[in-house]
Design a protein around this motif. Structure first.
Motif, PDB file in Angstrom:
ATOM      1  N   ALA A 223     -23.909  12.344  15.263  1.00 60.24           N
ATOM      2  CA  ALA A 223     -23.300  13.300  16.172  1.00 60.24           C
ATOM      3  C   ALA A 223     -21.952  12.804  16.679  1.00 60.24           C
ATOM      4  CB  ALA A 223     -24.231  13.567  17.359  1.00 60.24           C
ATOM      5  N   GLU A 224     -21.732  11.470  16.662  1.00 67.02           N
ATOM      6  CA  GLU A 224     -20.496  10.918  17.154  1.00 67.02           C
ATOM      7  C   GLU A 224     -19.422  10.824  16.079  1.00 67.02           C
ATOM      8  OE1 GLU A 224     -21.891   7.234  18.549  1.00 67.02           O
ATOM      9  OE2 GLU A 224     -22.552   7.975  20.494  1.00 67.02           O
ATOM     10  N   GLY A 225     -19.756  11.154  14.867  1.00 72.68           N
ATOM     11  CA  GLY A 225     -18.790  11.100  13.791  1.00 72.68           C
ATOM     12  C   GLY A 225     -19.041   9.921  12.885  1.00 72.68           C
ATOM     13  N   SER A 226     -18.306   9.858  11.762  1.00 65.68           N
ATOM     14  CA  SER A 226     -18.518   8.823  10.769  1.00 65.68           C
ATOM     15  C   SER A 226     -17.894   7.501  11.176  1.00 65.68           C
ATOM     16  CB  SER A 226     -17.947   9.278   9.419  1.00 65.68           C
ATOM     17  OG  SER A 226     -18.576  10.473   9.001  1.00 65.68           O
ATOM     18  N   ILE A 227     -16.778   7.526  11.920  1.00 66.29           N
ATOM     19  CA  ILE A 227     -16.095   6.299  12.306  1.00 66.29           C
ATOM     20  C   ILE A 227     -16.854   5.677  13.476  1.00 66.29           C
ATOM     21  CG2 ILE A 227     -13.936   5.269  13.057  1.00 66.29           C
ATOM     22  CD1 ILE A 227     -12.474   7.644  11.910  1.00 66.29           C
ATOM     23  N   VAL A 228     -17.576   4.611  13.186  1.00 65.45           N
ATOM     24  CA  VAL A 228     -18.337   3.940  14.232  1.00 65.45           C
ATOM     25  C   VAL A 228     -17.418   3.061  15.063  1.00 65.45           C
ATOM     26  CG1 VAL A 228     -20.228   2.337  14.699  1.00 65.45           C
ATOM     27  CG2 VAL A 228     -20.427   4.014  12.862  1.00 65.45           C
ATOM     28  N   HIS A 229     -16.535   2.306  14.393  1.00 65.15           N
ATOM     29  CA  HIS A 229     -15.624   1.427  15.110  1.00 65.15           C
ATOM     30  C   HIS A 229     -14.497   1.034  14.170  1.00 65.15           C
ATOM     31  CE1 HIS A 229     -15.659  -1.287  18.853  1.00 65.15           C
ATOM     32  NE2 HIS A 229     -14.425  -1.224  18.403  1.00 65.15           N
ATOM     33  N   ALA A 230     -13.309   0.961  14.696  1.00 62.69           N
ATOM     34  CA  ALA A 230     -12.140   0.514  13.944  1.00 62.69           C
ATOM     35  C   ALA A 230     -11.308  -0.375  14.852  1.00 62.69           C
ATOM     36  CB  ALA A 230     -11.316   1.696  13.445  1.00 62.69           C
ATOM     37  N   ALA A 231     -10.792  -1.458  14.280  1.00 59.70           N
ATOM     38  CA  ALA A 231      -9.980  -2.384  15.067  1.00 59.70           C
ATOM     39  C   ALA A 231      -8.984  -3.074  14.146  1.00 59.70           C
ATOM     40  CB  ALA A 231     -10.851  -3.413  15.779  1.00 59.70           C
ATOM     41  N   VAL A 232      -7.886  -3.503  14.729  1.00 62.81           N
ATOM     42  CA  VAL A 232      -6.859  -4.262  14.013  1.00 62.81           C
ATOM     43  C   VAL A 232      -6.787  -5.637  14.654  1.00 62.81           C
ATOM     44  CG1 VAL A 232      -4.419  -4.390  13.373  1.00 62.81           C
ATOM     45  CG2 VAL A 232      -5.589  -2.175  13.426  1.00 62.81           C
ATOM     46  N   TYR A 233      -6.798  -6.683  13.829  1.00 58.12           N
ATOM     47  CA  TYR A 233      -6.811  -8.056  14.301  1.00 58.12           C
ATOM     48  C   TYR A 233      -5.597  -8.811  13.771  1.00 58.12           C
ATOM     49  CZ  TYR A 233     -11.695  -6.928  15.262  1.00 58.12           C
ATOM     50  OH  TYR A 233     -12.844  -6.325  15.712  1.00 58.12           O
TER      51      TYR A 233
ATOM     52  N   ARG B 210       0.845  -1.191   0.000  1.00 55.68           N
ATOM     53  CA  ARG B 210       0.000   0.000   0.000  1.00 55.68           C
ATOM     54  C   ARG B 210       0.879   1.239   0.000  1.00 55.68           C
ATOM     55  NH1 ARG B 210      -0.667  -1.942   4.974  1.00 55.68           N
ATOM     56  NH2 ARG B 210      -2.681  -2.936   4.638  1.00 55.68           N
ATOM     57  N   ASN B 211       0.275   2.357  -0.158  1.00 58.93           N
ATOM     58  CA  ASN B 211       1.022   3.611  -0.296  1.00 58.93           C
ATOM     59  C   ASN B 211       1.831   3.895   0.954  1.00 58.93           C
ATOM     60  OD1 ASN B 211      -0.225   3.792  -2.726  1.00 58.93           O
ATOM     61  ND2 ASN B 211      -1.855   5.146  -1.988  1.00 58.93           N
ATOM     62  N   ALA B 212       2.955   4.526   0.787  1.00 56.40           N
ATOM     63  CA  ALA B 212       3.860   4.776   1.916  1.00 56.40           C
ATOM     64  C   ALA B 212       3.369   5.905   2.802  1.00 56.40           C
ATOM     65  CB  ALA B 212       5.258   5.097   1.400  1.00 56.40           C
ATOM     66  N   ALA B 213       2.782   6.923   2.209  1.00 48.56           N
ATOM     67  CA  ALA B 213       2.405   8.106   2.991  1.00 48.56           C
ATOM     68  C   ALA B 213       0.988   7.963   3.499  1.00 48.56           C
ATOM     69  CB  ALA B 213       2.519   9.366   2.121  1.00 48.56           C
ATOM     70  N   PRO B 214       0.755   8.069   4.790  1.00 47.40           N
ATOM     71  CA  PRO B 214      -0.605   7.994   5.330  1.00 47.40           C
ATOM     72  C   PRO B 214      -1.371   9.272   5.067  1.00 47.40           C
ATOM     73  CG  PRO B 214       0.932   8.426   7.115  1.00 47.40           C
ATOM     74  CD  PRO B 214       1.768   8.236   5.887  1.00 47.40           C
ATOM     75  N   ALA B 215      -2.677   9.116   4.996  1.00 47.75           N
ATOM     76  CA  ALA B 215      -3.520  10.295   4.780  1.00 47.75           C
ATOM     77  C   ALA B 215      -3.729  11.005   6.105  1.00 47.75           C
ATOM     78  CB  ALA B 215      -4.872   9.862   4.194  1.00 47.75           C
ATOM     79  N   ALA B 216      -4.126  12.261   6.021  1.00 50.25           N
ATOM     80  CA  ALA B 216      -4.360  13.056   7.231  1.00 50.25           C
ATOM     81  C   ALA B 216      -5.540  12.488   7.997  1.00 50.25           C
ATOM     82  CB  ALA B 216      -4.632  14.504   6.846  1.00 50.25           C
ATOM     83  N   PRO B 217      -5.468  12.486   9.326  1.00 52.37           N
ATOM     84  CA  PRO B 217      -6.574  11.930  10.117  1.00 52.37           C
ATOM     85  C   PRO B 217      -7.794  12.816  10.026  1.00 52.37           C
ATOM     86  CG  PRO B 217      -4.962  12.989  11.545  1.00 52.37           C
ATOM     87  CD  PRO B 217      -4.379  13.003  10.174  1.00 52.37           C
ATOM     88  N   PRO B 218      -8.992  12.217  10.054  1.00 51.89           N
ATOM     89  CA  PRO B 218     -10.216  13.016  10.016  1.00 51.89           C
ATOM     90  C   PRO B 218     -10.455  13.703  11.340  1.00 51.89           C
ATOM     91  CG  PRO B 218     -10.745  10.708  10.325  1.00 51.89           C
ATOM     92  CD  PRO B 218      -9.248  10.798  10.147  1.00 51.89           C
ATOM     93  N   ALA B 219     -11.329  14.655  11.295  1.00 50.83           N
ATOM     94  CA  ALA B 219     -11.624  15.420  12.517  1.00 50.83           C
ATOM     95  C   ALA B 219     -12.534  14.653  13.456  1.00 50.83           C
ATOM     96  CB  ALA B 219     -12.267  16.765  12.153  1.00 50.83           C
ATOM     97  N   ASP B 220     -13.350  13.707  12.901  1.00 46.21           N
ATOM     98  CA  ASP B 220     -14.310  13.000  13.737  1.00 46.21           C
ATOM     99  C   ASP B 220     -13.594  11.941  14.556  1.00 46.21           C
ATOM    100  OD1 ASP B 220     -16.402  14.438  12.748  1.00 46.21           O
ATOM    101  OD2 ASP B 220     -16.643  13.105  11.028  1.00 46.21           O
ATOM    102  N   ALA B 221     -14.001  11.811  15.808  1.00 50.10           N
ATOM    103  CA  ALA B 221     -13.450  10.780  16.680  1.00 50.10           C
ATOM    104  C   ALA B 221     -14.242   9.507  16.524  1.00 50.10           C
ATOM    105  CB  ALA B 221     -13.486  11.238  18.142  1.00 50.10           C
ATOM    106  N   ALA B 222     -13.628   8.397  16.926  1.00 52.01           N
ATOM    107  CA  ALA B 222     -14.292   7.103  16.810  1.00 52.01           C
ATOM    108  C   ALA B 222     -15.366   6.973  17.866  1.00 52.01           C
ATOM    109  CB  ALA B 222     -13.273   5.978  16.965  1.00 52.01           C
ATOM    110  N   ALA B 223     -16.445   6.302  17.509  1.00 60.87           N
ATOM    111  CA  ALA B 223     -17.529   6.025  18.448  1.00 60.87           C
ATOM    112  C   ALA B 223     -17.489   4.562  18.803  1.00 60.87           C
ATOM    113  CB  ALA B 223     -18.879   6.387  17.819  1.00 60.87           C
ATOM    114  N   PRO B 224     -17.695   4.212  20.075  1.00 57.14           N
ATOM    115  CA  PRO B 224     -17.565   2.827  20.475  1.00 57.14           C
ATOM    116  C   PRO B 224     -18.597   1.904  19.859  1.00 57.14           C
ATOM    117  CG  PRO B 224     -18.461   4.156  22.256  1.00 57.14           C
ATOM    118  CD  PRO B 224     -18.056   5.094  21.189  1.00 57.14           C
ATOM    119  N   ASP B 225     -19.811   2.327  19.743  1.00 60.11           N
ATOM    120  CA  ASP B 225     -20.862   1.475  19.204  1.00 60.11           C
ATOM    121  C   ASP B 225     -21.917   2.355  18.571  1.00 60.11           C
ATOM    122  OD1 ASP B 225     -20.148  -1.260  20.077  1.00 60.11           O
ATOM    123  OD2 ASP B 225     -20.316  -0.392  22.070  1.00 60.11           O
TER     124      ASP B 225
END
Length: 384
Positions: free
Chosen positions: A44-54, A24-39
């Motif tokens: 109102a909590e932002g677009s990122i509902v949940h993110a995880a690495v397995y 994948r590309n070497a340079a990461p994109a800028a982080p979004p302004a919205d924070a992650a929501a647990p569930d």
């Protein structure tokens, strides 16, 4: 459908359906302004509902931003990222496209929504569009949601445009069965497909109850039932658009089992999902056919009711006409002696009949003759 038991495997994880990753590309994109929501989906909590690495079926990181997710994924070469978004912004999708090399057309579809269910391959990435459904008990209607899934060699990105399906339940199920989750992104895609198809079952039950109620209302003469039939028929058209393409999509995936070396257990799971969606699609086709028949029966009953009402009005009009004939006939008969009496009651001096001895009997006889003649005339014409 009940949750399937986990199956234990000793073989390493494979990326079936997908070509080996090309980096994948070497340079990461800028982080979004919205924070992650647990569930749960909340704008109102932002677009990122949940993110995880397995890694090997177990969660190793829970990043709160896209940039952190990219970093965690690079630090774990054999890991997989599962990112859940709810109505993301264009900037977030552009960031994901730059990091995971997502095709521009797929990104546009995910941003705009209102897509038909489909499965497309862009290089080593699968793009899947699904139409989820849920039955709302209070208004007795079907609510449709749209889900876009990007499946790559080491990532899964879900983009929701509606309340259904509940992907948090899918994530909990997969984390509870690490052996299944260790199979990689294709296992996550299976779980998502399974959740969407399982979500159709309550809808089918709710629609069946609605149809039973509609049949009772049709034969009960409810005048508002036609509108309910029409609205439910439109929902069944949408339901058909959600389920019919999914049958072809799953058969397309099954056709590639041998080519992409899909895990045997995963093959069985996907065949089970295909059986369920085929059954659901057949039920939906039956519902639409039944609603069409019910609508025709309702139209026939309404026509019969209207004919009966028109016949009743016609009979009432006929009876009223007969009564008018009788009243008119007797009025004419009674008018004749009144006319004669009125003429001879004017008391003019130059009326010969006033001084004639037989004038009175003649007037009475004239009244009787006229009345009798009118009576027989009206009787002959069935007015009396």
């Amino acid at each position: 459908m009940p949750e399937r038991p986990p199956r234990h495997r000793s073989t390493p994880k494979k990326h079936s359906w997908l070509r080996p990753p090309n980096g994948r590309n070497a340079a990461p994109a800028a982080p979004p302004a919205d924070a992650a929501a647990p569930d749960g989906p909340s704008e109102a909590e932002g677009s990122i509902v949940h993110a995880a690495v397995y890694c090997d079926g177990h969660r190793v990181a829970t990043p709160e931003t896209l940039a952190e997710t990219y970093r965690q994924l690079r630090e774990q070469p054999e890991s997989m990222a599962w990112i859940g978004l709810y109505r993301p912004t264009e900037e977030e999708l552009v960031s994901l496209a730059g990091e995971f090399d997502l095709h521009q057309l797929a990104v546009e579809d995910a941003l705009e929504a209102h897509q038909r269910p489909k499965l497309e391959r862009y290089g080593d990435t699968l793009f899947v569009v699904l139409r989820a459904a849920r039955y709302l008990d209070a208004p007795e209607e079907v609510d449709f949601g749209e889900l876009h899934v990007f499946v790559g060699p080491d990532f899964v990105i879900t983009v929701r445009h509606g309340a259904a399906p509940d992907l948090s339940a899918v994530r909990r199920r997969m984390e509870a069965t690490p052996e299944l989750l260790a199979l990689g992104p294709e296992a996550v895609l299976y779980a998502i497909l399974d959740a969407v198809v399982d979500g159709y079952a309550p809808v089918v039950s709710g629609v069946q109850n609605d149809i039973d109620e509609i049949e009772t209302e049709v034969f009960g003469g409810d005048p508002a039932v036609s509108r309910r039939i029409y609205e439910l028929a439109r929902e069944m058209v949408e339901f058909q658009r959600a389920t019919r393409p999914l049958v072809g999509m799953l058969h397309g995936l099954m056709a590639g089992f041998a080519k992409y070396g899909t895990d045997d257990e995963l093959q069985r799971y996907l065949r089970d999902v295909a059986d369920h969606v085929t059954h659901t699609s057949e039920r939906v086709d039956g519902f639409r056919s039944a609603l069409t028949d019910i609508l025709q029966v309702n139209a026939t009953l309404v026509t019969q009711q209207q004919n009966a009402e028109m016949r009743a009005l016609a009979e009432a009009g006929f009876e009223q006409n007969e009564e008018i004939k009788k009243i008119s006939s007797w009025a004419a008969i009674l008018f004749a002696p009144t006319l004669v009496g009125t003429i001879y009651g004017m008391n003019f001096d130059n009326m010969p009949e006033l001084h004639w001895a037989g004038g009175y009997p003649f007037a009475i006889l004239l009244m009787a003759v006229v009345c009798t003649s009118l009576y027989f005339v009206f009787k002959r014409r069935d007015w009396l």
